[in-house]
Design an enzyme around this catalytic site. Structure first.
Site, PDB file in Angstrom:
ATOM      1  N   ARG A  91       0.821  -1.232   0.000  1.00  0.00           N
ATOM      2  CA  ARG A  91       0.000   0.000   0.000  1.00  0.00           C
ATOM      3  C   ARG A  91       0.852   1.279   0.000  1.00  0.00           C
ATOM      4  NH1 ARG A  91      -2.336  -3.558  -1.141  1.00  0.00           N
ATOM      5  NH2 ARG A  91      -4.195  -4.487  -0.280  1.00  0.00           N
ATOM      6  N   SER A 101     -11.316  -1.500   3.531  1.00  0.00           N
ATOM      7  CA  SER A 101     -10.643  -1.556   4.839  1.00  0.00           C
ATOM      8  C   SER A 101     -10.125  -0.168   5.195  1.00  0.00           C
ATOM      9  CB  SER A 101      -9.465  -2.533   4.775  1.00  0.00           C
ATOM     10  OG  SER A 101      -9.948  -3.830   4.499  1.00  0.00           O
ATOM     11  N   GLU A 104      -5.367   3.300   5.996  1.00  0.00           N
ATOM     12  CA  GLU A 104      -5.158   3.127   4.555  1.00  0.00           C
ATOM     13  C   GLU A 104      -5.901   4.252   3.823  1.00  0.00           C
ATOM     14  OE1 GLU A 104      -5.750  -0.950   3.227  1.00  0.00           O
ATOM     15  OE2 GLU A 104      -6.328  -0.240   1.248  1.00  0.00           O
TER      16      GLU A 104
HETATM   17  C1  LIG Z   1     -15.632  -1.551  -1.119  1.00  0.00           C
HETATM   18  C2  LIG Z   1     -14.177  -1.232  -1.218  1.00  0.00           C
HETATM   19  C3  LIG Z   1     -13.258  -2.253  -1.253  1.00  0.00           C
HETATM   20  C4  LIG Z   1     -11.887  -1.970  -1.378  1.00  0.00           C
HETATM   21  N1  LIG Z   1     -11.006  -2.999  -1.454  1.00  0.00           N
HETATM   22  C5  LIG Z   1      -9.696  -2.741  -1.648  1.00  0.00           C
HETATM   23  C6  LIG Z   1      -8.751  -3.802  -1.807  1.00  0.00           C
HETATM   24  O1  LIG Z   1      -9.097  -4.988  -1.763  1.00  0.00           O
HETATM   25  N2  LIG Z   1      -7.458  -3.479  -2.029  1.00  0.00           N
HETATM   26  C7  LIG Z   1      -7.034  -2.182  -2.093  1.00  0.00           C
HETATM   27  O2  LIG Z   1      -5.832  -1.959  -2.323  1.00  0.00           O
HETATM   28  N3  LIG Z   1      -7.893  -1.159  -1.936  1.00  0.00           N
HETATM   29  C8  LIG Z   1      -9.202  -1.408  -1.724  1.00  0.00           C
HETATM   30  N4  LIG Z   1     -10.096  -0.378  -1.554  1.00  0.00           N
HETATM   31  C9  LIG Z   1      -9.595   1.001  -1.515  1.00  0.00           C
HETATM   32  C10 LIG Z   1      -9.673   1.723  -2.880  1.00  0.00           C
HETATM   33  O3  LIG Z   1     -10.403   0.977  -3.798  1.00  0.00           O
HETATM   34  C11 LIG Z   1      -8.270   1.958  -3.426  1.00  0.00           C
HETATM   35  O4  LIG Z   1      -7.510   2.704  -2.522  1.00  0.00           O
HETATM   36  C12 LIG Z   1      -8.321   2.670  -4.784  1.00  0.00           C
HETATM   37  O5  LIG Z   1      -7.055   2.573  -5.388  1.00  0.00           O
HETATM   38  C13 LIG Z   1      -8.725   4.134  -4.658  1.00  0.00           C
HETATM   39  O6  LIG Z   1      -9.002   4.622  -5.962  1.00  0.00           O
HETATM   40  P1  LIG Z   1      -9.759   6.000  -6.225  1.00  0.00           P
HETATM   41  O7  LIG Z   1      -9.620   6.314  -7.669  1.00  0.00           O
HETATM   42  O8  LIG Z   1     -11.132   5.940  -5.694  1.00  0.00           O
HETATM   43  O9  LIG Z   1      -8.862   7.017  -5.402  1.00  0.00           O
HETATM   44  P2  LIG Z   1      -9.310   8.192  -4.418  1.00  0.00           P
HETATM   45  O10 LIG Z   1     -10.014   7.618  -3.250  1.00  0.00           O
HETATM   46  O11 LIG Z   1      -9.994   9.267  -5.168  1.00  0.00           O
HETATM   47  O12 LIG Z   1      -7.885   8.731  -3.970  1.00  0.00           O
HETATM   48  C14 LIG Z   1      -7.042   7.933  -3.175  1.00  0.00           C
HETATM   49  C15 LIG Z   1      -5.666   8.595  -3.131  1.00  0.00           C
HETATM   50  O13 LIG Z   1      -5.077   8.508  -4.436  1.00  0.00           O
HETATM   51  C16 LIG Z   1      -4.555   9.762  -4.815  1.00  0.00           C
HETATM   52  N5  LIG Z   1      -4.653   9.834  -6.277  1.00  0.00           N
HETATM   53  C17 LIG Z   1      -5.764   9.708  -7.034  1.00  0.00           C
HETATM   54  N6  LIG Z   1      -5.462   9.777  -8.346  1.00  0.00           N
HETATM   55  C18 LIG Z   1      -4.121   9.988  -8.403  1.00  0.00           C
HETATM   56  C19 LIG Z   1      -3.195  10.147  -9.475  1.00  0.00           C
HETATM   57  N7  LIG Z   1      -3.590  10.137 -10.777  1.00  0.00           N
HETATM   58  N8  LIG Z   1      -1.888  10.343  -9.189  1.00  0.00           N
HETATM   59  C20 LIG Z   1      -1.463  10.365  -7.895  1.00  0.00           C
HETATM   60  N9  LIG Z   1      -2.297  10.219  -6.830  1.00  0.00           N
HETATM   61  C21 LIG Z   1      -3.606  10.020  -7.089  1.00  0.00           C
HETATM   62  C22 LIG Z   1      -5.440  10.775  -4.109  1.00  0.00           C
HETATM   63  O14 LIG Z   1      -4.770  12.006  -3.931  1.00  0.00           O
HETATM   64  C23 LIG Z   1      -5.713  10.080  -2.789  1.00  0.00           C
HETATM   65  O15 LIG Z   1      -4.691  10.360  -1.853  1.00  0.00           O
HETATM   66  C24 LIG Z   1     -11.453  -0.634  -1.432  1.00  0.00           C
HETATM   67  C25 LIG Z   1     -12.400   0.408  -1.390  1.00  0.00           C
HETATM   68  C26 LIG Z   1     -13.750   0.115  -1.286  1.00  0.00           C
HETATM   69  C27 LIG Z   1     -14.757   1.215  -1.264  1.00  0.00           C
END
Ligand SMILES: Cc1cc2nc3c(=O)[nH]c(=O)nc-3n(C[C@H](O)[C@H](O)[C@H](O)COP(=O)(O)OP(=O)(O)OC[C@H]3O[C@@H](n4cnc5c(N)ncnc54)[C@H](O)[C@@H]3O)c2cc1C
Length: 320
Positions: free
Chosen positions: A174, A225, A315
Protein backbone atom coordinates in the site's frame (compact mmCIF):
# COMPACT_ATOMS: atom_id res chain seq x y z
CA UNK A 1 -1.70 36.36 -0.64
CA UNK A 2 -3.11 33.90 -3.18
CA UNK A 3 -6.83 34.22 -3.67
CA UNK A 4 -9.26 31.59 -4.73
CA UNK A 5 -10.79 34.00 -7.23
CA UNK A 6 -7.41 34.48 -8.96
CA UNK A 7 -6.94 30.71 -9.09
CA UNK A 8 -10.45 30.21 -10.50
CA UNK A 9 -9.81 32.78 -13.22
CA UNK A 10 -6.51 31.09 -14.20
CA UNK A 11 -8.17 27.68 -14.34
CA UNK A 12 -11.21 28.94 -16.23
CA UNK A 13 -8.88 30.18 -18.98
CA UNK A 14 -7.54 26.66 -19.69
CA UNK A 15 -9.24 25.06 -22.73
CA UNK A 16 -10.70 21.62 -22.05
CA UNK A 17 -10.86 22.04 -18.27
CA UNK A 18 -14.29 21.98 -16.58
CA UNK A 19 -14.28 24.24 -13.53
CA UNK A 20 -16.94 24.60 -10.84
CA UNK A 21 -16.91 26.43 -7.51
CA UNK A 22 -18.27 25.58 -4.08
CA UNK A 23 -18.65 21.97 -5.24
CA UNK A 24 -19.96 19.48 -2.64
CA UNK A 25 -17.37 16.70 -2.37
CA UNK A 26 -19.84 14.26 -0.83
CA UNK A 27 -20.88 13.50 -4.41
CA UNK A 28 -17.29 12.54 -5.25
CA UNK A 29 -16.67 10.13 -2.37
CA UNK A 30 -17.98 6.63 -1.83
CA UNK A 31 -18.52 7.44 1.85
CA UNK A 32 -20.95 10.11 0.62
CA UNK A 33 -19.38 12.50 3.10
CA UNK A 34 -17.58 15.81 2.64
CA UNK A 35 -18.22 19.55 2.48
CA UNK A 36 -17.55 21.78 -0.53
CA UNK A 37 -14.33 22.35 -2.44
CA UNK A 38 -13.69 26.02 -3.20
CA UNK A 39 -12.82 24.94 -6.74
CA UNK A 40 -13.30 21.61 -8.49
CA UNK A 41 -11.79 21.06 -11.94
CA UNK A 42 -11.52 18.01 -14.19
CA UNK A 43 -10.35 17.09 -17.65
CA UNK A 44 -9.54 14.14 -19.87
CA UNK A 45 -6.78 16.04 -21.65
CA UNK A 46 -3.17 15.68 -20.51
CA UNK A 47 -2.32 19.19 -21.75
CA UNK A 48 -5.23 20.73 -19.83
CA UNK A 49 -4.38 18.73 -16.72
CA UNK A 50 -0.70 19.77 -16.79
CA UNK A 51 -1.76 23.39 -17.37
CA UNK A 52 -4.20 23.14 -14.44
CA UNK A 53 -1.51 21.70 -12.15
CA UNK A 54 0.88 24.47 -13.17
CA UNK A 55 -1.77 27.18 -12.71
CA UNK A 56 -2.77 25.78 -9.32
CA UNK A 57 0.87 25.76 -8.25
CA UNK A 58 1.47 29.29 -9.50
CA UNK A 59 -1.60 30.55 -7.64
CA UNK A 60 -0.27 29.16 -4.35
CA UNK A 61 -3.70 27.81 -3.45
CA UNK A 62 -3.66 24.35 -1.76
CA UNK A 63 -4.41 21.64 -4.33
CA UNK A 64 -5.34 17.97 -4.11
CA UNK A 65 -5.86 15.40 -6.86
CA UNK A 66 -8.58 12.80 -6.46
CA UNK A 67 -9.64 9.73 -8.43
CA UNK A 68 -12.91 7.88 -7.87
CA UNK A 69 -13.10 8.94 -4.20
CA UNK A 70 -13.34 5.35 -2.94
CA UNK A 71 -10.54 5.73 -0.42
CA UNK A 72 -11.14 9.27 0.78
CA UNK A 73 -12.40 10.87 3.95
CA UNK A 74 -13.26 14.49 3.21
CA UNK A 75 -13.84 16.84 6.13
CA UNK A 76 -17.35 18.17 6.79
CA UNK A 77 -15.92 21.65 6.13
CA UNK A 78 -14.73 20.53 2.70
CA UNK A 79 -11.47 21.69 1.14
CA UNK A 80 -10.25 25.29 1.08
CA UNK A 81 -8.49 25.04 -2.22
CA UNK A 82 -8.54 23.29 -5.59
CA UNK A 83 -9.60 19.69 -6.17
CA UNK A 84 -8.40 18.30 -9.50
CA UNK A 85 -9.37 15.10 -11.25
CA UNK A 86 -7.67 13.60 -14.31
CA UNK A 87 -10.23 11.59 -16.26
CA UNK A 88 -8.28 10.32 -19.30
CA UNK A 89 -9.22 6.64 -19.45
CA UNK A 90 -7.81 5.04 -22.60
CA UNK A 91 -6.68 1.42 -22.49
CA UNK A 92 -4.52 -0.13 -25.21
CA UNK A 93 -2.65 -3.39 -25.72
CA UNK A 94 0.39 -4.23 -27.80
CA UNK A 95 1.10 -7.91 -27.40
CA UNK A 96 1.54 -8.45 -23.66
CA UNK A 97 2.15 -4.79 -22.90
CA UNK A 98 -0.90 -2.85 -21.74
CA UNK A 99 -1.09 0.94 -21.51
CA UNK A 100 -3.63 2.44 -19.14
CA UNK A 101 -4.40 6.07 -18.48
CA UNK A 102 -4.77 7.12 -14.86
CA UNK A 103 -8.45 8.04 -15.08
CA UNK A 104 -9.47 4.58 -16.28
CA UNK A 105 -11.57 2.55 -13.86
CA UNK A 106 -9.40 -0.24 -12.46
CA UNK A 107 -12.15 -2.81 -13.06
CA UNK A 108 -12.26 -1.80 -16.74
CA UNK A 109 -8.51 -2.44 -16.94
CA UNK A 110 -8.96 -5.83 -15.27
CA UNK A 111 -11.76 -6.73 -17.73
CA UNK A 112 -9.70 -5.43 -20.67
CA UNK A 113 -6.78 -7.72 -19.81
CA UNK A 114 -8.97 -10.75 -19.14
CA UNK A 115 -10.79 -10.35 -22.47
CA UNK A 116 -7.41 -10.50 -24.20
CA UNK A 117 -6.23 -13.55 -22.25
CA UNK A 118 -3.62 -11.49 -20.42
CA UNK A 119 -2.85 -12.79 -16.96
CA UNK A 120 -1.71 -10.85 -13.90
CA UNK A 121 -4.45 -8.46 -12.82
CA UNK A 122 -7.36 -10.86 -12.34
CA UNK A 123 -7.07 -10.94 -8.52
CA UNK A 124 -7.62 -7.17 -8.45
CA UNK A 125 -11.18 -7.72 -9.72
CA UNK A 126 -13.66 -5.68 -7.72
CA UNK A 127 -11.22 -3.17 -6.21
CA UNK A 128 -13.04 0.11 -6.77
CA UNK A 129 -11.44 3.29 -8.07
CA UNK A 130 -9.08 4.47 -10.77
CA UNK A 131 -5.83 3.17 -12.20
CA UNK A 132 -3.96 6.32 -11.04
CA UNK A 133 -4.93 5.84 -7.41
CA UNK A 134 -4.27 2.09 -7.61
CA UNK A 135 -0.68 2.93 -8.55
CA UNK A 136 -0.45 5.65 -5.90
CA UNK A 137 -1.55 3.23 -3.15
CA UNK A 138 -0.25 0.02 -4.76
CA UNK A 139 -3.72 -1.49 -4.59
CA UNK A 140 -3.99 -5.21 -4.26
CA UNK A 141 -5.87 -8.21 -2.99
CA UNK A 142 -5.55 -11.98 -2.67
CA UNK A 143 -1.78 -11.79 -2.22
CA UNK A 144 -1.11 -9.70 -5.33
CA UNK A 145 -0.78 -6.02 -6.02
CA UNK A 146 -0.69 -3.86 -9.12
CA UNK A 147 3.05 -3.22 -8.67
CA UNK A 148 3.83 -6.77 -9.83
CA UNK A 149 2.79 -5.78 -13.35
CA UNK A 150 4.18 -2.25 -13.61
CA UNK A 151 6.84 -1.71 -16.27
CA UNK A 152 6.79 2.07 -16.09
CA UNK A 153 4.68 4.99 -14.87
CA UNK A 154 4.30 8.39 -16.53
CA UNK A 155 3.60 11.25 -14.18
CA UNK A 156 3.54 15.03 -13.94
CA UNK A 157 6.17 16.19 -11.43
CA UNK A 158 4.79 19.70 -10.99
CA UNK A 159 6.74 21.09 -13.94
CA UNK A 160 7.08 18.42 -16.61
CA UNK A 161 5.94 14.96 -17.63
CA UNK A 162 8.43 12.24 -16.66
CA UNK A 163 8.55 8.45 -16.56
CA UNK A 164 9.96 6.05 -13.99
CA UNK A 165 10.48 2.29 -14.04
CA UNK A 166 9.15 -0.17 -11.49
CA UNK A 167 12.10 0.10 -9.06
CA UNK A 168 11.92 3.88 -8.95
CA UNK A 169 8.23 3.65 -8.03
CA UNK A 170 9.44 2.22 -4.66
CA UNK A 171 6.36 0.05 -4.33
CA UNK A 172 5.69 -1.64 -1.01
CA UNK A 173 2.52 -2.83 0.71
CA UNK A 174 0.00 0.00 0.00
CA UNK A 175 2.94 2.35 -0.62
CA UNK A 176 4.70 3.98 -3.53
CA UNK A 177 6.92 6.96 -4.22
CA UNK A 178 3.76 8.80 -5.36
CA UNK A 179 2.43 8.73 -1.79
CA UNK A 180 5.52 10.51 -0.53
CA UNK A 181 6.06 12.90 -3.48
CA UNK A 182 2.68 14.59 -3.31
CA UNK A 183 3.43 16.72 -6.39
CA UNK A 184 3.92 13.66 -8.59
CA UNK A 185 0.60 12.91 -10.25
CA UNK A 186 0.22 9.67 -12.18
CA UNK A 187 -0.86 10.10 -15.80
CA UNK A 188 -0.53 6.56 -17.20
CA UNK A 189 1.24 3.25 -16.80
CA UNK A 190 2.61 0.44 -18.90
CA UNK A 191 1.87 -3.00 -17.52
CA UNK A 192 3.73 -6.15 -18.51
CA UNK A 193 1.28 -9.03 -18.59
CA UNK A 194 1.63 -12.77 -19.09
CA UNK A 195 -0.18 -14.99 -21.54
CA UNK A 196 -3.16 -16.72 -19.97
CA UNK A 197 -6.43 -18.38 -20.75
CA UNK A 198 -9.32 -15.89 -20.92
CA UNK A 199 -11.95 -18.37 -19.70
CA UNK A 200 -9.82 -19.39 -16.70
CA UNK A 201 -9.03 -15.78 -15.81
CA UNK A 202 -12.71 -14.85 -16.11
CA UNK A 203 -13.58 -17.63 -13.69
CA UNK A 204 -10.99 -16.49 -11.11
CA UNK A 205 -12.15 -12.86 -11.35
CA UNK A 206 -15.83 -13.83 -11.26
CA UNK A 207 -15.41 -15.86 -8.06
CA UNK A 208 -13.45 -13.02 -6.42
CA UNK A 209 -16.16 -10.54 -7.44
CA UNK A 210 -18.87 -12.76 -5.98
CA UNK A 211 -17.10 -12.94 -2.61
CA UNK A 212 -16.29 -9.22 -2.61
CA UNK A 213 -19.85 -8.19 -3.45
CA UNK A 214 -21.09 -10.12 -0.43
CA UNK A 215 -18.54 -8.46 1.84
CA UNK A 216 -18.83 -4.97 0.33
CA UNK A 217 -22.31 -4.54 -1.21
CA UNK A 218 -21.98 -2.13 -4.16
CA UNK A 219 -24.23 0.44 -2.51
CA UNK A 220 -22.32 0.44 0.78
CA UNK A 221 -20.93 3.90 1.61
CA UNK A 222 -17.46 2.91 2.74
CA UNK A 223 -13.78 2.80 1.79
CA UNK A 224 -13.15 -0.93 2.05
CA UNK A 225 -10.64 -1.56 4.84
CA UNK A 226 -9.95 1.59 6.84
CA UNK A 227 -6.65 0.43 8.37
CA UNK A 228 -3.60 -1.20 6.79
CA UNK A 229 -2.76 -4.76 7.74
CA UNK A 230 0.43 -5.26 9.77
CA UNK A 231 3.63 -7.10 9.03
CA UNK A 232 4.07 -9.75 11.74
CA UNK A 233 7.85 -9.23 11.77
CA UNK A 234 7.40 -5.54 12.60
CA UNK A 235 4.98 -5.96 15.50
CA UNK A 236 6.10 -4.98 19.02
CA UNK A 237 7.11 -8.21 20.83
CA UNK A 238 4.25 -7.96 23.34
CA UNK A 239 1.68 -7.67 20.53
CA UNK A 240 3.28 -10.45 18.45
CA UNK A 241 3.12 -12.79 21.46
CA UNK A 242 -0.68 -12.49 21.51
CA UNK A 243 -1.22 -13.31 17.82
CA UNK A 244 -2.08 -16.98 17.17
CA UNK A 245 -0.19 -18.57 14.21
CA UNK A 246 -3.54 -19.03 12.39
CA UNK A 247 -3.93 -15.21 12.25
CA UNK A 248 -0.67 -14.78 10.29
CA UNK A 249 -1.07 -14.98 6.51
CA UNK A 250 1.73 -14.26 4.04
CA UNK A 251 3.65 -12.63 6.89
CA UNK A 252 0.80 -10.25 7.72
CA UNK A 253 -1.77 -9.96 10.45
CA UNK A 254 -5.08 -8.38 9.45
CA UNK A 255 -5.82 -5.11 11.23
CA UNK A 256 -9.29 -6.64 11.60
CA UNK A 257 -7.87 -9.28 13.96
CA UNK A 258 -6.60 -6.65 16.43
CA UNK A 259 -9.77 -4.60 16.03
CA UNK A 260 -11.94 -7.61 16.72
CA UNK A 261 -10.06 -8.44 19.93
CA UNK A 262 -10.60 -4.80 20.94
CA UNK A 263 -14.37 -5.20 20.53
CA UNK A 264 -14.72 -3.08 17.38
CA UNK A 265 -17.42 -5.08 15.59
CA UNK A 266 -20.78 -3.35 15.65
CA UNK A 267 -19.46 -0.15 17.29
CA UNK A 268 -21.10 3.07 16.08
CA UNK A 269 -20.90 6.82 16.39
CA UNK A 270 -23.90 8.73 15.05
CA UNK A 271 -24.69 7.05 11.73
CA UNK A 272 -21.14 5.73 11.23
CA UNK A 273 -20.88 2.00 11.93
CA UNK A 274 -18.27 -0.73 12.19
CA UNK A 275 -19.69 -3.73 10.29
CA UNK A 276 -20.78 -6.49 12.64
CA UNK A 277 -19.12 -9.08 10.35
CA UNK A 278 -15.81 -7.27 9.64
CA UNK A 279 -13.98 -5.18 12.25
CA UNK A 280 -11.94 -3.20 9.68
CA UNK A 281 -14.97 -2.13 7.65
CA UNK A 282 -16.60 1.17 8.59
CA UNK A 283 -19.62 2.46 6.71
CA UNK A 284 -21.92 5.44 6.61
CA UNK A 285 -25.53 4.47 7.27
CA UNK A 286 -26.62 7.50 5.25
CA UNK A 287 -26.56 10.43 7.67
CA UNK A 288 -22.96 10.05 8.86
CA UNK A 289 -20.47 12.91 9.16
CA UNK A 290 -16.70 13.11 8.80
CA UNK A 291 -16.56 14.28 12.42
CA UNK A 292 -18.21 11.07 13.62
CA UNK A 293 -16.08 9.00 11.25
CA UNK A 294 -12.90 10.62 12.56
CA UNK A 295 -14.01 10.15 16.17
CA UNK A 296 -14.80 6.46 15.62
CA UNK A 297 -11.46 5.89 13.89
CA UNK A 298 -9.73 7.63 16.82
CA UNK A 299 -11.56 5.44 19.31
CA UNK A 300 -10.64 2.24 17.43
CA UNK A 301 -6.98 3.27 17.33
CA UNK A 302 -7.04 4.08 21.05
CA UNK A 303 -8.56 0.69 21.90
CA UNK A 304 -5.94 -1.21 19.89
CA UNK A 305 -3.15 0.96 21.37
CA UNK A 306 -4.37 0.29 24.92
CA UNK A 307 -4.77 -3.44 24.40
CA UNK A 308 -1.73 -4.24 22.21
CA UNK A 309 0.62 -1.21 22.45
CA UNK A 310 0.22 -0.93 18.70
CA UNK A 311 -0.47 2.02 16.40
CA UNK A 312 -2.87 1.19 13.56
CA UNK A 313 -2.24 3.20 10.40
CA UNK A 314 -5.04 4.37 8.15
CA UNK A 315 -5.16 3.13 4.56
CA UNK A 316 -7.79 5.79 3.80
CA UNK A 317 -6.54 9.23 2.76
CA UNK A 318 -7.79 12.47 4.30
CA UNK A 319 -8.80 15.60 2.40
CA UNK A 320 -9.46 18.88 4.24
C1 LIG B 1 -15.63 -1.55 -1.12
C2 LIG B 1 -14.18 -1.23 -1.22
C3 LIG B 1 -13.26 -2.25 -1.25
C4 LIG B 1 -11.89 -1.97 -1.38
N1 LIG B 1 -11.01 -3.00 -1.45
C5 LIG B 1 -9.70 -2.74 -1.65
C6 LIG B 1 -8.75 -3.80 -1.81
O1 LIG B 1 -9.10 -4.99 -1.76
N2 LIG B 1 -7.46 -3.48 -2.03
C7 LIG B 1 -7.03 -2.18 -2.09
O2 LIG B 1 -5.83 -1.96 -2.32
N3 LIG B 1 -7.89 -1.16 -1.94
C8 LIG B 1 -9.20 -1.41 -1.72
N4 LIG B 1 -10.10 -0.38 -1.55
C9 LIG B 1 -9.59 1.00 -1.51
C10 LIG B 1 -9.67 1.72 -2.88
O3 LIG B 1 -10.40 0.98 -3.80
C11 LIG B 1 -8.27 1.96 -3.43
O4 LIG B 1 -7.51 2.70 -2.52
C12 LIG B 1 -8.32 2.67 -4.78
O5 LIG B 1 -7.05 2.57 -5.39
C13 LIG B 1 -8.73 4.13 -4.66
O6 LIG B 1 -9.00 4.62 -5.96
P1 LIG B 1 -9.76 6.00 -6.22
O7 LIG B 1 -9.62 6.31 -7.67
O8 LIG B 1 -11.13 5.94 -5.69
O9 LIG B 1 -8.86 7.02 -5.40
P2 LIG B 1 -9.31 8.19 -4.42
O10 LIG B 1 -10.01 7.62 -3.25
O11 LIG B 1 -9.99 9.27 -5.17
O12 LIG B 1 -7.89 8.73 -3.97
C14 LIG B 1 -7.04 7.93 -3.17
C15 LIG B 1 -5.67 8.60 -3.13
O13 LIG B 1 -5.08 8.51 -4.44
C16 LIG B 1 -4.56 9.76 -4.81
N5 LIG B 1 -4.65 9.83 -6.28
C17 LIG B 1 -5.76 9.71 -7.03
N6 LIG B 1 -5.46 9.78 -8.35
C18 LIG B 1 -4.12 9.99 -8.40
C19 LIG B 1 -3.19 10.15 -9.48
N7 LIG B 1 -3.59 10.14 -10.78
N8 LIG B 1 -1.89 10.34 -9.19
C20 LIG B 1 -1.46 10.37 -7.89
N9 LIG B 1 -2.30 10.22 -6.83
C21 LIG B 1 -3.61 10.02 -7.09
C22 LIG B 1 -5.44 10.77 -4.11
O14 LIG B 1 -4.77 12.01 -3.93
C23 LIG B 1 -5.71 10.08 -2.79
O15 LIG B 1 -4.69 10.36 -1.85
C24 LIG B 1 -11.45 -0.63 -1.43
C25 LIG B 1 -12.40 0.41 -1.39
C26 LIG B 1 -13.75 0.12 -1.29
C27 LIG B 1 -14.76 1.21 -1.26
Amino acid sequence: MPTTEEARARLAAIPGLTVTTCTPLSGYTRFGIGGPADIYAETGSVEAFAAAMAAARASGVPTVVIGGGTNLIVSDRGFRGIVLRYRADRLAAEGRLVRAEAGAVLQDLVDFTIERGLQGLETLAGIPGSVGAALYGNAGAYGHSISERVACVRFFDGEAVRAVGNRECEFRYRESVFKRQKEWIVLSAELAMEAGDAAGLRQVAGEILRVRNEKFPVTMKCAGSVFKNLLFAELPAAAAAQVPPSAVREGKVAAAWFLEQAGAKGMRRGDIHVADYHANLIYNGGAGTAADLGALIGELKARVRARFGLELEEEVQYVG
